[in-house]
Each structure stands twice: as structure tokens, then as C-alpha cells.
Design a protein around this motif. Structure first.
Motif, mmCIF file in Angstrom:
data_model
loop_
_atom_site.group_PDB
_atom_site.id
_atom_site.type_symbol
_atom_site.label_atom_id
_atom_site.label_comp_id
_atom_site.label_asym_id
_atom_site.label_seq_id
_atom_site.Cartn_x
_atom_site.Cartn_y
_atom_site.Cartn_z
ATOM 1 N N ILE A 1 51.583 42.675 43.587
ATOM 2 C CA ILE A 1 50.689 43.123 42.517
ATOM 3 C C ILE A 1 50.609 44.652 42.518
ATOM 4 O O ILE A 1 50.718 45.298 41.473
ATOM 5 C CB ILE A 1 49.285 42.498 42.671
ATOM 6 N N THR A 2 50.450 45.226 43.701
ATOM 7 C CA THR A 2 50.403 46.689 43.804
ATOM 8 C C THR A 2 51.696 47.302 43.260
ATOM 9 O O THR A 2 51.662 48.272 42.489
ATOM 10 C CB THR A 2 50.184 47.102 45.274
ATOM 11 N N PHE B 1 52.398 47.965 39.517
ATOM 12 C CA PHE B 1 51.912 49.183 38.860
ATOM 13 C C PHE B 1 52.935 50.314 38.923
ATOM 14 O O PHE B 1 52.722 51.375 38.364
ATOM 15 C CB PHE B 1 50.577 49.636 39.477
ATOM 16 N N ALA C 1 40.155 35.002 37.020
ATOM 17 C CA ALA C 1 40.142 36.465 36.873
ATOM 18 C C ALA C 1 39.138 37.135 37.805
ATOM 19 O O ALA C 1 39.439 38.199 38.362
ATOM 20 C CB ALA C 1 39.889 36.856 35.413
ATOM 21 N N PRO C 2 37.930 36.543 37.999
ATOM 22 C CA PRO C 2 37.003 37.198 38.932
ATOM 23 C C PRO C 2 37.560 37.319 40.354
ATOM 24 O O PRO C 2 37.245 38.280 41.063
ATOM 25 C CB PRO C 2 35.776 36.274 38.906
ATOM 26 N N PHE D 1 40.790 37.778 41.131
ATOM 27 C CA PHE D 1 41.688 38.936 41.087
ATOM 28 C C PHE D 1 40.898 40.235 41.001
ATOM 29 O O PHE D 1 41.248 41.235 41.636
ATOM 30 C CB PHE D 1 42.628 38.844 39.878
ATOM 31 N N TYR D 2 39.851 40.228 40.189
ATOM 32 C CA TYR D 2 39.028 41.429 40.033
ATOM 33 C C TYR D 2 38.470 41.863 41.386
ATOM 34 O O TYR D 2 38.611 43.018 41.790
ATOM 35 C CB TYR D 2 37.891 41.155 39.045
ATOM 36 N N GLU D 3 37.855 40.927 42.098
ATOM 37 C CA GLU D 3 37.201 41.266 43.369
ATOM 38 C C GLU D 3 38.209 41.641 44.448
ATOM 39 O O GLU D 3 38.042 42.630 45.153
ATOM 40 C CB GLU D 3 36.349 40.087 43.869
ATOM 41 N N ALA E 1 41.867 41.950 44.267
ATOM 42 C CA ALA E 1 43.038 42.801 44.004
ATOM 43 C C ALA E 1 42.636 44.144 43.411
ATOM 44 O O ALA E 1 43.212 45.172 43.758
ATOM 45 C CB ALA E 1 44.021 42.089 43.077
ATOM 46 N N LEU E 2 41.630 44.150 42.526
ATOM 47 C CA LEU E 2 41.293 45.388 41.821
ATOM 48 C C LEU E 2 40.209 46.174 42.560
ATOM 49 O O LEU E 2 40.330 47.379 42.756
ATOM 50 C CB LEU E 2 40.831 45.042 40.404
ATOM 51 N N MET E 3 39.121 45.492 42.958
ATOM 52 C CA MET E 3 38.038 46.176 43.672
ATOM 53 C C MET E 3 38.294 46.232 45.179
ATOM 54 O O MET E 3 37.634 46.959 45.895
ATOM 55 C CB MET E 3 36.693 45.475 43.429
ATOM 56 N N ARG E 4 39.242 45.416 45.639
ATOM 57 C CA ARG E 4 39.542 45.340 47.079
ATOM 58 C C ARG E 4 38.286 45.058 47.912
ATOM 59 O O ARG E 4 38.053 45.640 48.953
ATOM 60 C CB ARG E 4 40.246 46.617 47.548
ATOM 61 N N SER E 5 37.414 44.194 47.355
ATOM 62 C CA SER E 5 36.235 43.740 48.101
ATOM 63 C C SER E 5 36.679 42.672 49.086
ATOM 64 O O SER E 5 37.705 42.020 48.886
ATOM 65 C CB SER E 5 35.200 43.138 47.148
ATOM 66 N N TYR F 1 33.043 30.998 41.028
ATOM 67 C CA TYR F 1 33.617 31.292 39.714
ATOM 68 C C TYR F 1 34.242 30.042 39.087
ATOM 69 O O TYR F 1 34.370 29.957 37.868
ATOM 70 C CB TYR F 1 34.577 32.476 39.814
#
Lengths: 191, 191
Positions: B114-115, B118, B160-161, B163-165, B167-171, B181
Motif C-alpha cells: 500500500i505504501t 503511492f 474502509a475504517p 484501512f483508515y485507522e 494504513a492511513l492514520m497508522r493507529s 465497523y
């Protein structure tokens, strides 16, 4: 939640040479990022573009990751009010629409910063702080309509599909996407 | 939907020297990606790591973007069956759990890919094809439980949540996030 401002965030702030310097530097960061991505944001390029002396830039920011992190930080400092349309569905739709607008702007500083966050841990942390902050401010939207729901869960359920489609899958925006996922999150909040 | 396989995808396929070559090359891509990210996936490094001749690699893949795209393609070719737990909530939770597992593996090829998406438009397109394919296969989970709902909307609302948490927020992952979810998406499907 809000579009990360396309104008230099520091520039509009009142007063001071420090604020002006920051505005010029972050404006240079944004324009370099849009032109050439993360690799274009070098300390030398930022100095040349902003007209601010390298020494000043190094003293305050240390490296490109710090410059990107401060871009999120400046966006976070921008005042933002959650919408108050009279309904949860209306409020979530409006928030989603703001995210769609930010992610589909041409060029989009928001999209460029998200992409850059995969190159810099400091930028990734600042991205997370930015959104945590916006979610905290937006919690009222859920609280006043669905007191039993967990605000962050509902906000993430509403917004995450927009990020998934536009930032991760790089799909085109559709006219109904903001309302569609606001609707599914509203159903979750009120069931 | 499924963890992108950590084992070389081509290696398990029946037959042929071509399949074996592909397996060795994609295994080299995955290990280089985990070690050093996108910048580590050079044609020379892949040749050295895989023991496959540079000429063979160039003939088939052309550039690192093509190697990454083919990694997603190999993952897409892996057989995957959507869960059938007896309920929509159970099925969506299981799918989400598979995504949590893939994104939190240490090391995680999925997260690394995923990284990398980009950095390479070809990899980004292949990522999108992979998930479109999995969502098409998983549509049955929604269709049999909520015939009036749009399957893709519900699947995206559920996944999506995550992935959001992650992959995107890296929580960090939380024990209940898969179910949480899945629950909000189930409410949306059946309201």
C-alpha cells in the motif's frame, strides 16, 4: 474535515516576522510538494523558493519531515467549526463534502500531504494529530443527535470511505458519495 | 479482503519454469520491499536477490512499478472465498479481521505494498484492481442478507475504517475494531 488550506496557513495570522517567515516557508513547501512530491521538498529548494535563509530554516525545522509536519500543524491551527445543518445526516454529509473537495482539488495540497506522510514518520504523526483534533471538534455533531453513539466511531464510519475511495484507491469522486456514506453512518448512529 | 499472501504467490502454482521464475522474482520483490521500501526495489537488487538473470526480469517486467503491480496481480489470482458464518455481521467481522491481520502482521507485505502504491501509478492501479476484485467476490455476503442494499457501499462502509485507522492514520489495532465497523455497516445495510 476541512480542506487543508491551499493558501499559506501562517500568512493570514496576525503579526510578527516569525509568523510571516513561517507562512513563506510553508507556502514554499506546499508548492514544491505539488510540483515534485516529497523528493522535491529539500531544505535548499525551500530556501530558494521562499527567499528565507537556509540557516533560519534549519534552525526552526531541522529536516523536510519537520517541514511537512509543521504544514499539518499549521492546518490544525486554522479555526474550523463543525457544520450545524439541523440533522446528523446533513452535518455528516457537509463534513464529507469538505473532504471530497479537499481531496479532489487540482492541485490538492491535502492529497499531496497524505502521500508525503508515507515518506516521513513525523509527517504521519502530524497527520494523525490533525485528524484527531478535527474529530474531537466534530464530536458535537454526533453527541447532539445520538447521545448513545460513540462519536469517533460514527465520524470514522462516515469519513473513512471517502479517504478509502479518493486517497487510497484513487477512484474518481462521484456526486453522491458524500451523502451515501453519511447515510450509512447515520443509520449506524441511530440503530 | 484476504491478507496479501506473505509466501511467494507464484511459487505455489502448478507447473512450469515461468511460474517458478515469477515466484522467485516476486518473493525477492516482497523481501526487498519489507527491508527498504520502494527505493530498495531496483531491477539489479531483484536480480541479485532472486538469482534470476537481469535480462529475464527486464523482458517480463520492464521497471519496479511493473514488479509491484504484478505482486498485487499475483495476490489477486490467489483463490479467496468470502466467509459464510450465517449472518451479515459475522461475515463482515470476519472479512475485517482478515484485513486487520494483514495490516498488522510484522512484517506486513500488504502494508508495504500500500505504501509503495503511492510511489508508482502502475502499483496504484493494481491495488485498485485487487480490491475491486475482492469486493466483487464478497458481494454475495451482502446480497444474501440485505438484497436491497448496494453491496459495494456496505463492504466499503465496513472495511474502509480499518484501512483508515491502520494504513492511513497508522493507529494501533484495537481488539474490537473489526466487529465495531462491521456492526455499523450491518446497521446501514438493514435500515
Amino acid at each position: 474535515m476541512e480542506p487543508i488550506p491551499q493558501a499559506p496557513p501562517g500568512a493570514a495570522r496576525p503579526g510578527g516576522r516569525t509568523a510571516r517567515t513561517r507562512g513563506q516557508v510553508l507556502e514554499a513547501v506546499a508548492s514544491l510538494l505539488l510540483e515534485g512530491g516529497f523528493d522535491a521538498v529539500t531544505m535548499d529548494a525551500v530556501a530558494a523558493r521562499s527567499g528565507i535563509h537556509r540557516t533560519t530554516i534549519y534552525r526552526r525545522w531541522r529536516d523536510p519531515g519537520a517541514l511537512l509536519a509543521d504544514s499539518f500543524e499549521a492546518a490544525r491551527e486554522q479555526p474550523w467549526q463543525p457544520p450545524d445543518t439541523g440533522s446528523l445526516l446533513g452535518d455528516l454529509t457537509e463534513i464529507n463534502q469538505q473532504i471530497v473537495t479537499a481531496l479532489t482539488a487540482e492541485p490538492s495540497v491535502t492529497r499531496a500531504l497524505i502521500t508525503a506522510s508515507f515518506r516521513s514518520p513525523a509527517a504521519a504523526e502530524a497527520l494523525q494529530r490533525f485528524w484527531d483534533d478535527r474529530f474531537t471538534t466534530a464530536a458535537v455533531v454526533v453527541e447532539r443527535a445520538a447521545p448513545d453513539a460513540d462519536p469517533r466511531t460514527i465520524l470514522v464510519a462516515s469519513c473513512a470511505p471517502i479517504f478509502y475511495e479518493l486517497a487510497l484507491m484513487r477512484s474518481p469522486a462521484t456526486p453522491d458519495m458524500a451523502a451515501r456514506y453519511a447515510r450509512s453512518a447515520t443509520a449506524a448512529a441511530t440503530t
